[in-house]
Design a protein around this motif. Structure first.
Motif, mmCIF file in Angstrom:
data_model
loop_
_atom_site.group_PDB
_atom_site.id
_atom_site.type_symbol
_atom_site.label_atom_id
_atom_site.label_comp_id
_atom_site.label_asym_id
_atom_site.label_seq_id
_atom_site.Cartn_x
_atom_site.Cartn_y
_atom_site.Cartn_z
ATOM 1 N N GLY A 164 31.631 49.977 38.039
ATOM 2 C CA GLY A 164 31.485 50.937 39.130
ATOM 3 C C GLY A 164 31.403 50.249 40.479
ATOM 4 O O GLY A 164 32.004 50.706 41.467
ATOM 5 N N LEU A 165 30.682 49.135 40.549
ATOM 6 C CA LEU A 165 30.578 48.377 41.798
ATOM 7 C C LEU A 165 31.931 47.843 42.229
ATOM 8 O O LEU A 165 32.281 47.870 43.416
ATOM 9 C CB LEU A 165 29.590 47.220 41.621
ATOM 10 C CG LEU A 165 28.104 47.588 41.619
ATOM 11 C CD1 LEU A 165 27.264 46.420 41.130
ATOM 12 C CD2 LEU A 165 27.662 48.005 43.017
ATOM 13 N N ILE A 166 32.705 47.369 41.268
ATOM 14 C CA ILE A 166 34.031 46.831 41.594
ATOM 15 C C ILE A 166 34.933 47.925 42.151
ATOM 16 O O ILE A 166 35.681 47.706 43.112
ATOM 17 C CB ILE A 166 34.659 46.169 40.347
ATOM 18 C CG1 ILE A 166 33.902 44.872 40.003
ATOM 19 C CG2 ILE A 166 36.136 45.868 40.579
ATOM 20 C CD1 ILE A 166 34.340 44.232 38.716
ATOM 21 N N ARG A 167 34.864 49.124 41.563
ATOM 22 C CA ARG A 167 35.697 50.227 42.060
ATOM 23 C C ARG A 167 35.364 50.549 43.515
ATOM 24 O O ARG A 167 36.252 50.698 44.360
ATOM 25 C CB ARG A 167 35.480 51.480 41.195
ATOM 26 C CG ARG A 167 36.191 51.480 39.877
ATOM 27 C CD ARG A 167 36.238 52.872 39.263
ATOM 28 N NE ARG A 167 34.906 53.475 39.144
ATOM 29 C CZ ARG A 167 34.120 53.314 38.081
ATOM 30 N NH1 ARG A 167 34.523 52.564 37.065
ATOM 31 N NH2 ARG A 167 32.937 53.902 38.031
ATOM 32 N N VAL A 168 34.050 50.667 43.805
ATOM 33 C CA VAL A 168 33.642 51.004 45.170
ATOM 34 C C VAL A 168 33.978 49.875 46.131
ATOM 35 O O VAL A 168 34.479 50.113 47.239
ATOM 36 C CB VAL A 168 32.127 51.322 45.208
ATOM 37 C CG1 VAL A 168 31.680 51.594 46.642
ATOM 38 C CG2 VAL A 168 31.817 52.524 44.328
#
Length: 453
Positions: A164-168
């Motif tokens: 999720g952090l990578i997507r954001v």
């Protein structure tokens, strides 16, 4: 996680010291095949147990047992691995080990097999630590949670957060790299909502980790108070044993007495102490000094009074008694079987009071429930896994950064600061699994393992 191809081969006895029916020696590294040929005469087929003689330099038999060969990369360490299962005598195991070292292997350091599994990408750092926790587990609950972590449940939840952090971060970095592109208001709202969701998921993960850490480390509880108020009787009641000598003579307990118990899976490290009072006796004074020392490092203090002789407990004043202000204290009114008081718990402006009788067992369940409450223990429901203090520290740092990111995004619309906060959060999570780990950290972790694992 990176891959390491060691240039040497390690060997160790993987079973505990002493005598036993079976003893296991483990060998891992690039020279396993030629060493196996020398010791066994032939390399066993992969993953098939074969009966064989273990031979010395002259070809004479040292022992007979089972040999299992696990070729790389399908082994625990990711390297060629040979396990020799012979008779569990210290002398014969040492002879076989010395033969392996004679052929070019070296004695493994504590935890080096698990370390190689980690470095070769077979397990992450949380799974490696869970192996050590499973071996060291003192309760059924601790073993179950360690198995859960070892199976990768903790790692999967961490990886979900990282994804999720990578997507954001990918979206934010693209916006920063191409400022001429206008940011869609709906996309802006969606990113804010995703960051908020990540914060909630991280908070839930931290709560689970805190429960797992409690199961692993437990709570240190010191039983203290003046002489002859029933401290040793309370220890015996909590442990359901005659752990401490109980007499009517004041000052029976002069040294520390430690016992380990568990309440619904929560480990408690109990310490019974000498009665605190002014004394001229050298032995008793030393016991009181040790009691004060234990009180200073406790997670909770049970301060006992004799409810029959001091129903008002007028002497109880934590500050006047020089009890550490940062440690929670429970006033335990003991001997209510003599005073006639009803067992129960009362919360006052000065703290918590529990009325009980250690000798008769009255009110003991109230005390047990309150100890769980003090620890913040909520049981071992699904989703709880084994965790260590370093995991909590990293998760707290990640949560702080995530909350700051959410604030920068929603209140200030500061994209650059948000991106940096998310990077900090991702690195903190990466420290847990070993994606970002210093050599010092790895050394501290793996040297705490037993040899052969």
């Amino acid at each position: 996680i990176w891959t390491l191809i060691p240039a040497d081969t390690i060997a160790a006895i993987a079973t505990p010291k002493g005598f036993g029916g079976v003893g296991v020696i483990r060998l891992s590294g690039p020279d396993v095949r030629p060493i196996a040929g020398e010791v066994l005469g032939v390399l066993p087929p992969p993953r098939q147990a074969r009966l064989a003689w273990f031979r010395d330099l002259k070809g004479e038999a040292i022992d007979q047992g089972l040999a299992l060969f696990f070729p790389a990369p399908h082994s625990f360490t990711g390297e060629d691995v040979l396990e020799l299962q012979g008779h569990g005598g210290p002398v014969v195991l040492d002879l076989v080990l010395r033969r392996l070292i004679q052929l070019g292997a070296r004695l493994a350091r504590p935890g080096e097999f698990s370390e190689r599994a980690f470095l070769n990408g077979k397990i992450d750092l949380t799974q490696a630590e869970a192996i050590a926790d499973l071996i060291a587990s003192g309760t059924e609950t601790a073993a179950r949670l360690a198995r859960r972590t070892m199976s990768g449940e903790f790692s999967r939840r961490l990886q979900g957060l990282v994804d999720g952090l990578i997507r954001v971060r990918t979206y934010l970095e693209a916006c920063l790299d191409f400022p001429e592109e206008e940011i869609d208001a709906r996309a802006d709202h969606a990113i804010s909502a995703e960051v908020s969701d990540l914060v909630l998921r991280l908070e839930a993960l931290l709560a689970s980790a805190q429960q797992g850490c409690l199961v692993r480390e437990g709570m240190r509880v010191v039983i203290a108070g003046p002489p002859n108020v029933g401290k040793s009787s309370l220890l015996n009641a909590l442990t359901d044993s005659e752990a401490a000598i109980v007499t009517a003579i004041p000052g029976t307990t002069r040294d520390l007495l430690h016992r380990e118990i568990q309440i619904d899976g929560l480990p408690l490290h109990l310490t019974d102490t000498a009665g605190l009072h002014a004394s001229e006796d050298l032995v008793e004074r030393e016991g009181i000094r040790r009691a004060r020392e234990q009180i200073g490092v406790a997670d909770a203090i049970l301060w006992l009074t004799d409810d029959a002789s001091d129903p008002g407990a007028q002497a109880f004043n934590p500050t006047a008694l020089d009890l550490p202000p940062q440690v929670p204290v429970v006033l335990v009114r003991n001997k209510i079987d003599l005073s006639g008081r009803t067992p129960g718990l009362i919360r006052t402006p000065d703290g918590t009071e529990i009325a009980l009788s250690a000798r008769e067992g009255l009110g003991m369940q109230i005390l047990r429930d309150h100890l769980k409450e003090m620890a913040g223990y909520q049981g071992t429901s699904e989703g709880i896994f084994m965790a260590r203090r370093r995991h909590l520290e990293a998760l707290n740092r990640a949560l702080t950064a995530m909350r700051e990111a959410s604030n920068n995004l929603q209140q200030r619309h500061a994209w650059e600061f948000t991106a940096e906060d998310l990077r900090v959060a991702q690195e903190a999570i990466g420290e847990i699994t070993g994606e970002f780990s210093s050599e010092d950290l790895l050394e501290r972790i793996f040297t705490s393992f037993c040899i052969g694992k």
